[in-house]
Scaffold this active site. Structure first.
Site, PDB file in Angstrom:
ATOM      1  N   ALA A  79      -0.245  18.593  20.695  1.00 37.52           N
ATOM      2  CA  ALA A  79       0.900  19.404  20.280  1.00 37.52           C
ATOM      3  C   ALA A  79       0.507  20.710  19.597  1.00 37.52           C
ATOM      4  O   ALA A  79       1.356  21.365  18.998  1.00 37.52           O
ATOM      5  CB  ALA A  79       1.792  18.591  19.354  1.00 37.52           C
ATOM      6  N   ASN A  94      -0.829  12.693  14.799  1.00 39.18           N
ATOM      7  CA  ASN A  94      -2.047  12.705  15.605  1.00 39.18           C
ATOM      8  C   ASN A  94      -2.764  14.051  15.529  1.00 39.18           C
ATOM      9  O   ASN A  94      -3.985  14.119  15.636  1.00 39.18           O
ATOM     10  CB  ASN A  94      -1.714  12.405  17.069  1.00 39.18           C
ATOM     11  CG  ASN A  94      -1.426  10.925  17.300  1.00 39.18           C
ATOM     12  OD1 ASN A  94      -2.145  10.055  16.829  1.00 39.18           O
ATOM     13  ND2 ASN A  94      -0.368  10.656  18.030  1.00 39.18           N
ATOM     14  N   HIS A 146       3.937  23.266  13.323  1.00 44.29           N
ATOM     15  CA  HIS A 146       2.585  23.053  12.805  1.00 44.29           C
ATOM     16  C   HIS A 146       2.001  24.399  12.380  1.00 44.29           C
ATOM     17  O   HIS A 146       1.851  25.307  13.204  1.00 44.29           O
ATOM     18  CB  HIS A 146       1.683  22.425  13.865  1.00 44.29           C
ATOM     19  CG  HIS A 146       2.157  21.087  14.352  1.00 44.29           C
ATOM     20  ND1 HIS A 146       2.203  19.968  13.547  1.00 44.29           N
ATOM     21  CD2 HIS A 146       2.608  20.691  15.565  1.00 44.29           C
ATOM     22  CE1 HIS A 146       2.654  18.948  14.240  1.00 44.29           C
ATOM     23  NE2 HIS A 146       2.914  19.360  15.470  1.00 44.29           N
TER      24      HIS A 146
END
Length: 252
Positions: free
Chosen positions: A119, A175, A203
């Site tokens: 991601a 993760n 993020h």
């Protein structure tokens, strides 16, 4: 053409199986047989309810798109059966003992463990940390409270600490931090925020080292059929598989 066996037939598995480009799906397995059978009807690959029968099929690489628990249960068996493996649920590798065992099995059987970017972006260049000093890596992730199983009315810091601790509390949601730690060969400081005003996963990555500084922000669109899954994570698997046999290698 790369031949794959798909371990996990949920949302990400469906995206992989229905976008075969540079690879073919030769076998399907899920702990819930109905999921594998449903995907078999869509993509034409055979579904297996027995793992040993699945892993005995003629394919080159097992693609895990299931869960951290599935990696712990099946990844060693994949390598023992002389198959390469792609691990999307990289949080399983936060356990240093398990990671050591898995790497030794890969060496013993001359097989590879592939970790896609998932991601985030920039994972390949963070590997400079394996040869040049990295001073700090900070991952600040912001998600909706619902995706974390929380019910709150204002932006809240729900975790601050190291990546290997965060993944224990939020195994389905972080993760990314473990992938960063493995790539940079450096501890990752994690801040996990729940914000009711966001509907996408965000993020923010800050890295400092001898190379200089890097700041990366990724705002992920959810997968079309499952808002809890990042579409970029599925696309990163497709990209890795498409280029696995390419004569042109791009990135570190």
């Amino acid at each position: 053409m790369v031949r794959i066996g798909l371990l996990g037939c949920g949302n990400v598995g469906k995206i992989i199986a229905t976008h075969q480009d540079g690879f073919t799906v030769e076998a399907l397995f899920d702990r819930l047989p109905d999921h594998a059978e449903e995907l078999a009807r869509i993509c034409g690959a055979p579904a297996f309810s027995d793992f040993q029968e699945f892993i005995s099929q003629d394919f080159d690489i097992c693609v895990e798109a299931a869960s951290v628990l599935a990696v712990r249960e099946y990844a060693p068996k994949v390598l023992e059966n002389r198959k390469n493996i792609l691990i999307l649920s990289v949080g399983a590798l936060s356990d240093s003992y398990f990671r050591k065992v898995l790497l030794q099995k890969a060496r013993d059987h001359n097989k590879k463990i592939h970790i896609p970017s998932g991601a985030i972006m920039g994972l390949d260049n963070l590997k400079v940390g394996q040869i040049s000093r990295i001073e700090s890596v900070l991952l600040r992730t912001t998600k909706s409270p619902e995706s974390l199983g929380l019910s709150i009315s204002s932006k809240t810091l729900v975790f601050r600490g190291k990546a290997n601790e965060c993944v224990k509390q939020f195994p389905k949601n972080i993760n990314v931090s473990v992938a960063l730690a493995l790539a940079a060969d450096h501890d990752v400081d994690v801040e996990l925020w729940a914000d009711p005003d966001v509907d996408r996963n965000i993020h923010d990555i800050q890295v400092t080292g001898e190379f200089g500084e890097a700041n990366i922000r990724i705002v992920n669109h959810p997968s079309p059929d499952n808002p809890a899954t990042s579409y970029l994570a599925a696309l990163s698997v497709l990209s890795l598989l498409k280029n696995l046999d390419s004569p042109l290698v791009i990135g570190s």
